[in-house]
Each structure stands twice: as structure tokens, then as C-alpha cells.
Write a protein that holds these residues in place. Structure first.
Motif, PDB file in Angstrom:
ATOM      1  N   THR B 118       0.840  -1.215   0.000  1.00  0.00           N
ATOM      2  CA  THR B 118       0.000   0.000   0.000  1.00  0.00           C
ATOM      3  C   THR B 118       0.871   1.260   0.000  1.00  0.00           C
ATOM      4  N   PHE B 119       2.101   1.107   0.496  1.00  0.00           N
ATOM      5  CA  PHE B 119       2.986   2.281   0.528  1.00  0.00           C
ATOM      6  C   PHE B 119       3.656   2.489  -0.834  1.00  0.00           C
ATOM      7  N   ILE B 120       4.163   1.414  -1.425  1.00  0.00           N
ATOM      8  CA  ILE B 120       5.016   1.559  -2.616  1.00  0.00           C
ATOM      9  C   ILE B 120       4.192   1.598  -3.914  1.00  0.00           C
ATOM     10  N   VAL B 121       3.170   0.746  -4.047  1.00  0.00           N
ATOM     11  CA  VAL B 121       2.523   0.599  -5.367  1.00  0.00           C
ATOM     12  C   VAL B 121       1.922   1.919  -5.877  1.00  0.00           C
ATOM     13  N   PRO B 122       1.109   2.625  -5.037  1.00  0.00           N
ATOM     14  CA  PRO B 122       0.576   3.892  -5.568  1.00  0.00           C
ATOM     15  C   PRO B 122       1.696   4.871  -5.944  1.00  0.00           C
ATOM     16  N   LEU B 123       2.711   4.925  -5.098  1.00  0.00           N
ATOM     17  CA  LEU B 123       3.845   5.829  -5.352  1.00  0.00           C
ATOM     18  C   LEU B 123       4.501   5.462  -6.682  1.00  0.00           C
ATOM     19  N   TYR B 124       4.652   4.143  -6.901  1.00  0.00           N
ATOM     20  CA  TYR B 124       5.273   3.650  -8.137  1.00  0.00           C
ATOM     21  C   TYR B 124       4.451   4.086  -9.351  1.00  0.00           C
ATOM     22  N   CYS B 125       3.125   3.886  -9.238  1.00  0.00           N
ATOM     23  CA  CYS B 125       2.282   4.229 -10.389  1.00  0.00           C
ATOM     24  C   CYS B 125       2.395   5.718 -10.697  1.00  0.00           C
ATOM     25  N   ALA B 126       2.456   6.510  -9.616  1.00  0.00           N
ATOM     26  CA  ALA B 126       2.546   7.963  -9.836  1.00  0.00           C
ATOM     27  C   ALA B 126       3.889   8.305 -10.477  1.00  0.00           C
TER      28      ALA B 126
END
Lengths: 228, 229, 208, 39
Positions: B118-126
Motif C-alpha cells: 500500500t505504501f510503494i505501489v501507488p507511489l510507483y504508479c505515480a
């Protein structure tokens, strides 16, 4: 034919057998069309090596399960012996595989599905021995490596069925099918040599395996005598 | 005789893991910082614009899982390694049923992975400009992946906890076991990114769930052997 | 729990080529203290670990005989309390949190007050009990270890050098503990401390 | 039947390698048998 008579004559039979297989591979079997020169002949050595690597893994698994149930040191020795041979043959299979790939598609590694599975099997063996090296106590080393062998076996079906199917979609043009057998139409003579080679390499594996286990049996007997 | 159930004992182990982790935050820092630094490094180097259009689908999902996998390996082995290092393992061995220990540690690793994702995936997509059409199916793939990865990592952590050089050994032993899983996860993530239809991720999901399930089942039999001498 | 006795016959243990225990036999009777004495490295801890089931003997058998027949090895831990130098408690938890955790693991709903009294009897004052074990002295940690070994009133109690790191008061507390458990539990104490050897109704001397 | 020069040469090398391995294994076999007799 007493046991010892059999034990002395079988190796000689294997020796002659493998010479015949080699001659067959180079002269008896016709050259396969659609291949660059005679490169296809490596398959008579590559496929049996891959087969023995998988066979050794299964022998290792059986010995590991037996160790976990009976906790006999000999079962651990059997597991280690099979894994050692498995490691050697998976290295050989990977090398001959990439040599063949280099001749055929002039790249040492082109993610052919079956090659990926053999390479992962090689990683499993390497990890298995890294674990055995890292544990000092004999009984704990046997237990932990047996547990890892069983765990690795669970991922094998996914390795064989899932990975090739996915990689296949990446490289539809490879002629080495996901089933591990060469897709080229096997002429009867080619098939005979391949089967002969499979038998020969399996014989070599069995011979080396029994040697290793007999050696372990002697070492354990001496250890028991010292301890007794 | 045994008033408590396996569940309450497992939850006791989980509660202890969470309490001691929130106080020391060693695994959280390892996993979080490793994930973040690798993500920043990758984003800075590659960035959303330098990958050609036709390579984007596969490359972006593969890169995501490389980051997630290595971030996870830096923290997932702690559950058992710290018990051996602190000599609390023997006390725990003499106080709890093996399966309760396995379940508690598995659930903790699962929560750790959930936090990482939940911490990394959204950040990655952005950062990478990774547009995902099927967000719910991606969530499903991530959840199934977390379960399967936690199952494999927990039993491998138990195996290496009492070996020397445990942390490096953990990576060496888990890579071959996790490779088939990573292949399926990458394919599932690609499918989820490409289409909103849930059916797109089903093949990958089936593979991930069955591998995770098989690993969990075999762990239940293997763990008592590995945990006790 | 009903009385449990632990019989061990011809127990041997080898680590590689080194024989640490050579065919040791005996029984832990309920209502009796067995002292296991011997110089360092003579295998006292190894014997206790084998009797506790955390270590497999190279040869020989260990049997726990409860009210209704032999107890399977997987369930020995339910009838056993143990404290040993290589057994620590969780430093990131307080003494009370540790005891509550071990109680819950054993499926016991033990009241907070009972645990507080147990720690006070062992010489850990109430105001210390809520501080993290990591801040404790080694003597205070030893007291928490002893508490964790007895909080479930086990029928078998094994103490490996229980007075290590303890002051006189601490030693007295351990003596009280052993006296309290002797009547209805099988107690084994591995030690070289003459004061502890005196507790023994029976004794096994291990040689190097 | 392919009888080209290089093929004969490769076959010969392969057989030599195999005979080397074979001799090494036979020596191993004899040593193990001697160890077993010593038991």
C-alpha cells in the motif's frame, strides 16, 4: 550371476554402451533438416543431462522425505549424493543448452522455456548446497536441507507448467516445445540414439549415485564403530 | 484440557510480533526504506518517458515486482532470525504449539507485505506514470501475491534462522522458490493494468493462489520438523 | 495437572565426533528433586535439553508418564516449565507483557494480579514490572525467566543453573520456588552451586 | 551418411572424454570396494 559379478560387469557394459551411443549420435543418426550444420546432434547429450537433473531431484526428494520420517543418517547421505549429481548434470544441461542456443540463434541465452526451468532447477540445487554449507550440526543440516528439498519440490509443477507457458508467449518461434521434447519430427534412428543416450546417462547417474552412497555407508559404519 | 484454540494462540503470537515490531520498527524500516530508495533510484533513472510505448506494459509491471520482491526480502526473514539471535526461540519452543507460531509469524509477514504494497505501489504508479485500468483486479493480484510470498518467506525464514549468515542465505533460498510466483505476478499485474475486466487476471490469480496454497499446506507439515530439532 | 514422571534410559548424545553424553539413565519422580551435577561441558544442559524434548538424543529414550499413560513428545511442553541460560524473554516487552504472552500461548487466562504476585515473590518489585525487560539487570531478567517457567504450575520443572546472576535474596527466592514445587512436581536442577546441590533428593554426576 | 572431416574429429574427442570419465569412475569403484572390504 552373483551380486558382485553383476557389480563388476555392469560398469563395463555402460562403458561400451556410451561409446556406441556417441558413435550413433555422430554417424548412425541422420542430420536433422532446418538446423545449422550438425548442431542438432548436441541434443543427444543435452536432453539426457536435463532428464538426469530432474531424476536426481526426485531421488533427492524421496531420500529427504524418508529422512524426515526415519531420521537415518544414510537417508541424508542419499539425498546429498543425489543433489550433488543433480547439480553437476543441471550445470551440464544448462551449458549444452546455451551452446546449442548460441549456434542456432547466435545468442547464448534466449529465454527458451525449457532452458529457464533447468536454470531454476540449477538455482534450487545451488541454494540447497548453500544451506548445507551454512549449518554445522549434522542432524540439523540433514533436517533443514530435507525440508528445503520438499519445499522446492512443491514449486516444481509450477516451474514446469506455468513458466514455459508464459515464456512461450514471449518467444513463439522456438522449436523446443514446452514439453521438453524437441518438436522436430524424430526419425526412428534419431529416436533410437536419443533413447540409447537416455539409458546410458541414467546408468551413469545410478552408478555414480551408488558409489557415493556406498562410500557414505562405509563412513557411517566407521563412525558408529568409533562411537560404539 | 486445552482451553484455548489454535486461533487465539496464533493471534497471541501475532500480537507479540506487532507490539515488538512497532517498538523497534526494524523490519518496517528495512522494508520501507529499501522499497523507497529502490523506487526513487528506478524512477530517477528510467522515468515515465524513456520507455518506448510497446515495452511499457511488460517492463513497468516487471520493474514493480523487482522492487517489491527485494524490498520484502530485506525484512521478511526477521520474524525467526531475531528469535534465534535474542535466544527467545527456545523459550517460545517450550511455550507454544508449532503451528500457532507458524500462523502468527505468517500473519505478521502478510501484514508487513500489505503495508509495503500500500505504501510503494501507488507511489510507483505515480512516479512511473503507470496507468492501471483494473485497480480492483490489481488489488486482488497484490493480495494473492502477498499471501503466497508470505507463505514462502515464512517457512524459508524458519529454515535459515539457525544457519550462519542467515540473511544472505534467506535471499539465496527464496529466489528459486519465488521465481515462478514472480512470473505469474508480473503477468497478472500486466493483465490488470491492461483491462478493467476481472477475467483478465483470472489465469494468473489461479496460479498464484494455488502455489500459495500448496506452499502453506506443505509448510504446516514441514514447520514442526524445522522448528523443533 | 496430575503427577508426571520422566524416565530416561541409556541417553547418549554426540555432536559430530564429540560424545557429550554417554548412556545416562534415571527418572524424574514427582515429589522429588533430582540434581544433575558435573563440571562445565559435562553435558548437564544437553541432558536437560533432551529431557525437555528440544534436542534429540543420538541414542536412548525419554518417556513422560502422566496419569493416563505416556505423553507424546509433541505435548511434553504443556507439562513442562524450564529456565536455562540459553532461554531469554522478550526485551522489547515488559515483564508483565512477557508473562501474559506466555500465559495466552499456553491457553491460560491468568489474572494480572496473579502474575504481579508471582513476580513480587521472585523479588521483582511492582514498579519495575511494567518497564521493558531490555532495561533490566541480568538478575531481574533471571527472575522473569523463572516466572515464565512456573506460571502454568507445570508438573515437571527443569532449572538449568537457576541462581546464575542472582544475589542472595534471589537465591532465596529460587530455594522457595523449588520447595514450593517439590511436593507435587518432578524437579530437575542442573548446577555446580553447592547450595543448589543440597536441594537434591537424588543426584546424577556427569563426568567430562 | 554425414562423414565430414570435422564430425569424425568431434566424435573422437567426445569418446576420449567419455573414456577419461569412465576410467576415473572405475578407479573410484575399486577404491570404494577396497574400503568396503576393510570394514
Amino acid at each position: 550371476m552373483t551380486k558382485t559379478a553383476l557389480r563388476t560387469s555392469l560398469p563395463w557394459l555402460l562403458g561400451v554402451w556410451m561409446v556406441l551411443v556417441t558413435l550413433g549420435a555422430f554417424f548412425y543418426a541422420p542430420s536433422a533438416e532446418g538446423f545449422k550444420g550438425e548442431s542438432a546432434r548436441i541434443v543427444f547429450f543435452h536432453v539426457p543431462q536435463a532428464w538426469v537433473a530432474v531424476l536426481a531431484f526426485c531421488v533427492n526428494l524421496v531420500a529427504s522425505v524418508r529422512y524426515l520420517r526415519r531420521r537415518k543418517a544414510l537417508d541424508d547421505a542419499r539425498a546429498a549424493a543425489a543433489a550433488r549429481l543433480g547439480l553437476v548434470f543441471s550445470v551440464l544441461a544448462t551449458v549444452t543448452g546455451s551452446l546449442f542456443a548460441n549456434v542456432m540463434w547466435n545468442s547464448f541465452w534466449n529465454w527458451d522455456p525449457r532452458e529457464v526451468s533447468i536454470a531454476i532447477l540449477l538455482l534450487i540445487y545451488a541454494a540447497y548446497f548453500a544451506l548445507r554449507e551454512a549449518v554445522v550440526d549434522e542432524e540439523r543440516r540433514a533436517t533443514l536441507s530435507a525440508a528445503y528439498a520438499v519445499l522446492a519440490f512443491v514449486t516444481m509443477p509450477f516451474l514446469i507448467f506455468v513458466v514455459p507457458r508464459i515464456y512461450w508467449s514471449l518467444h513463439p518461434d522456438t522449436i523446443i516445445g514446452a514439453t521438453g521434447k524437441l518438436k522436430l519430427e524424430m526419425e526412428s534412428r534419431m529416436l533410437q540414439v536419443l533413447l540409447g543416450s537416455l539409458v546410458g546417462f541414467t546408468g551413469l547417474f545410478v552408478w555414480l549415485y551408488t558409489l557415493d552412497v556406498r562410500l557414505a555407508r562405509v563412513r557411517l559404519a566407521r563412525q558408529k564403530r568409533e562411537e560404539g | 484440557m486445552r482451553a484455548s484454540t489454535l486461533l487465539s494462540e496464533s493471534l497471541a503470537v501475532l500480537a507479540k510480533e506487532l507490539k515488538s515490531e512497532l517498538r523497534s520498527r526494524v523490519a518496517l524500516n528495512a522494508v520501507g526504506l529499501f522499497g523507497l530508495t529502490t523506487l526513487i533510484a528506478v524512477a530517477y533513472q528510467i522515468g515515465p518517458y524513456q520507455i518506448q510505448e510497446q515495452d511499457r506494459p511488460h517492463l513497468l509491471s516487471a520493474l514493480l515486482w523487482v522492487i517489491l520482491f527485494f524490498a520484502a526480502t530485506s525484512g521478511l526473514s526477521r520474524v525467526f532470525v531475531k528469535e534465534e539471535d535474542a535466544h527467545t526461540a527456545k523459550t517460545l519452543r517450550l511455550a507454544a504449539r508449532p503451528v500457532a507460531v507458524l500462523a502468527g509469524k505468517f500473519l505478521f509477514n502478510l501484514l508487513l507485505l500489505a503495508a509495503l504494497y500500500t505504501f510503494i505501489v501507488p507511489l510507483y504508479c505515480a512516479l512511473m506514470g503507470y496507468s492501471v485500468k483494473g485497480v480492483p483486479s490489481l488489488a486482488l493480484v497484490l493480495a494473492a501475491g502477498a499471501i503466497a510470498l508470505s507463505a514462502t518467506s515464512t517457512i524459508v525464514a524458519a529454515i535459515i534462522a539457525r544457519a550462519s549468515g542467515a540473511t544472505t542465505l534467506f535471499a539465496i533460498l527464496s529466489v528459486p522458490l519465488v521465481l515462478p510466483l514472480l512470473v505469474m505476478l508480473i503477468q497478472g499485474t500486466r493483465a490488470a493494468a491492461a483491462s478493467a475486466a476481472l477475467a483478465a487476471v483470472l489465469p494468473a490469480l489461479r496460479g498464484i493462489v494455488s502455489l500459495g496454497g500448496a506452499t502453506l499446506i506443505v509448510s504446516v507439515y514441514l514447520f514442526p520438523v524445522v522448528w523443533h530439532d | 495437572m496430575s503427577g508426571v514422571s520422566v524416565e530416561f534410559a541409556r541417553v547418549s548424545k554426540r555432536f559430530g565426533s564429540r560424545t557429550v553424553l554417554a548412556s545416562v539413565s534415571g527418572t524424574l519422580e514427582s515429589g522429588q528433586v533430582l540434581v544433575v551435577a558435573g563440571p562445565n561441558g559435562s553435558g548437564k544442559s544437553t541432558l536437560l535439553n533432551i529431557l525437555a524434548g528440544v534436542l534429540r538424543p543420538s541414542r536412548g529414550e525419554v518417556t513422560y508418564r502422566g496419569g493416563d499413560g505416556p505423553v507424546p513428545r509433541a505435548r511434553w511442553f504443556e507439562r513442562l516449565g524450564m529456565a536455562a541460560p540459553d532461554m531469554s524473554v522478550y526485551e522489547e516487552l515488559s515483564a508483565l507483557e512477557n508473562l501474559h504472552f506466555f500465559a495466552r500461548l499456553r491457553g491460560l487466562a491468568v489474572a494480572d494480579a496473579v502474575l504481579r504476585d508471582l513476580l513480587v515473590n521472585l523479588g521483582l518489585p511492582a514498579r519495575e514490572q511494567t518497564r521493558l525487560v531490555g532495561t533490566y539487570s541480568s538478575g531481574m531478567k533471571q527472575r522473569v525467566k523463572l516466572a515464565q517457567a512456573v506460571l502454568h504450575e507445570p508438573p515437571v520443572l527443569m532449572l538449568d543453573e537457576p541462581s546464575s546472576n542472582l544475589d542472595a535474596a534471589g537465591h532465596e527466592a529460587v530455594a522457595g520456588l523449588v520447595a514450593r514445587f517439590r511436593p507435587r512436581a518432578a524437579v530437575a536442577v542442573a548446577t555446580n552451586d553447592p547450595r543448589e546441590i543440597a536441594w537434591g533428593d537424588a543426584r546424577i554426576d556427569l563426568a567430562l | 551418411m554425414p562423414g565430414s572431416e570435422s564430425l569424425v574429429w568431434v566424435a573422437a574427442v567426445t569418446i576420449v572424454i567419455w573414456l577419461g570419465i569412465f576410467a576415473y569412475c572405475m578407479a573410484l569403484d575399486r577404491r570404494v570396494r577396497r574400503l568396503e572390504e576393510e570394514q
